[in-house]
Design a protein around this motif. Structure first.
Motif, PDB file in Angstrom:
ATOM      1  N   GLU A 175       9.732  27.362  46.736  1.00 31.06           N
ATOM      2  CA  GLU A 175      11.070  27.046  47.245  1.00 31.06           C
ATOM      3  C   GLU A 175      11.070  25.798  48.115  1.00 31.06           C
ATOM      4  O   GLU A 175      12.077  25.099  48.217  1.00 31.06           O
TER       5      GLU A 175
ATOM      6  N   LYS B 133       9.480  18.112  41.730  1.00 31.63           N
ATOM      7  CA  LYS B 133       8.537  18.874  40.921  1.00 31.63           C
ATOM      8  C   LYS B 133       8.034  18.119  39.689  1.00 31.63           C
ATOM      9  O   LYS B 133       6.991  18.465  39.125  1.00 31.63           O
TER      10      LYS B 133
ATOM     11  N   THR C  84      10.771  20.120  46.585  1.00 28.85           N
ATOM     12  CA  THR C  84      12.015  19.545  46.047  1.00 28.85           C
ATOM     13  C   THR C  84      11.761  18.605  44.873  1.00 28.85           C
ATOM     14  O   THR C  84      12.608  18.477  43.989  1.00 28.85           O
TER      15      THR C  84
END
Length: 334
Positions: free
Chosen positions: A234, A239, A237
């Motif tokens: 999570e 990826k 940001t």
């Protein structure tokens, strides 16, 4: 059929790894062929039974023939196969999580599986480090099993992260990232040693020939678990770079897959390829690579790669069937 507990080989659990890997790939490709979902479910239940059947002689050997078990643990080749029991638990965890959607059972396999995998990843290299001298011929791709185990921890572990909360969730993140990082860099170091052995020393003994395929394990599992970790993170940001790195790692696997096929054909044509438990080295590593091929193809939306993976899946299925039949024949009639 009589089981010789005294000489029970720890490598038997490679059959659970291979069968569980096939179940996962079958489930993944059920998107193309729905009937494969039924196969995946059947393989998961079969694999669960197989694990607990094999667990009995494994535990009895430690209880009744402790000295023999310890001798194997100190053997420069056999010791690496002790890690297969914990990797088998991790693969079963992924089977229950993704195929049967049973998170509680997945956790029940993953927690002890991850703990035992980390234990063996420390113990086995330690035993190698304190040896006075290890012959180069004892270096085989089986040495990849401890780092492969670490890399496989996030296979189900990444998917289980959301099921934890609070400090437990933070620990789950830490364990999964520690495992992938430690396993991947240990693999790189061991790969250099094994590659040197291939160049410098004579071929692996015919009975160990399938071990050439083990290199596909860290490549395939490394790609799939990296993708799983990145998707589950999570806090991450950006990826895409990690997905591209997975594509690069997968690309190296193409080279090794071709080399493994060529080497296997060399044994068949020039030497011999007798059946042994080492034949299960064909299955899990190849299954891990087929799974990685599917993940790369779908995540990056490269249809040609996913089509390639679907073709490889059928070869994997045939290899599993042949190896399974030969294993049953060996158990029952030899």
């Amino acid at each position: 059929m009589k089981v010789n507990i005294k000489d029970f080989a720890p490598s038997w659990f490679a059959s659970v790894m291979g069968t569980g890997g096939l179940a996962l790939v079958s489930f993944a490709y059920s998107q193309r062929l729905p009937e494969l979902k039924t196969l995946a479910i059947a393989l998961t239940y079969l694999n669960t039974g197989l694990f607990f059947i094999l667990l009995i002689p494994w535990l009895l050997r430690w209880a009744k023939y402790t000295e023999n078990a310890l001798e194997d643990l100190k053997h420069p080749v056999v010791c690496h196969f002790y890690g297969t029991i914990s990797v088998a638990m991790l693969v079963l965890s992924a089977d229950y999580l993704f195929i049967l959607k049973k998170t509680a059972i997945a956790k029940a396999f993953w927690i002890p599986g991850a703990t035992l995998t980390i234990f063996f990843s420390l113990l086995i290299p330690y035993l190698m480090f304190i040896e006075k001298e290890i012959d180069l011929k004892a270096v085989t791709p089986a040495w990849f099993i401890p780092p492969v185990g670490l890399i496989v921890i996030p296979l189900g572990g990444a998917g289980l992260i959301p099921s934890f909360s609070g400090i437990a969730k933070e620990i789950a993140y830490a364990v999964n990232y520690f495992a992938w990082g430690a396993g991947f860099f240990l693999y790189l170091g061991l790969f250099a040693i094994v590659f040197f052995r291939f160049i410098r020393h004579e071929l692996l003994p015919c009975g160990m020939a399938p071990a050439v395929w083990i290199n596909l394990g860290p490549i395939g599992a490394g790609t799939s678990t990296l993708y799983a970790l990145v998707k589950a993170s999570e806090f991450m940001t950006v990826k895409e770079p990690f997905f591209v790195f997975g594509l690069i790692l997968w690309g190296f696997g193409v080279w090794w897959l071709v080399m493994a096929v060529i080497m296997t054909l060399h044994y068949i044509r020039k030497l011999t390829l007798p059946y042994s438990l080492a034949w299960w080295a064909f299955i899990f590593p190849f299954g891990a690579y087929v799974s990685a091929t599917h993940n790369v193809g779908t995540v990056l939306d490269i249809g040609a790669i996913d089509h390639f993976g679907f073709g490889l899946y059928w070869l994997l299925l045939v290899m599993w069937l042949v190896t399974g039949v030969k294993t049953m024949k060996h158990m029952l009639f030899e």
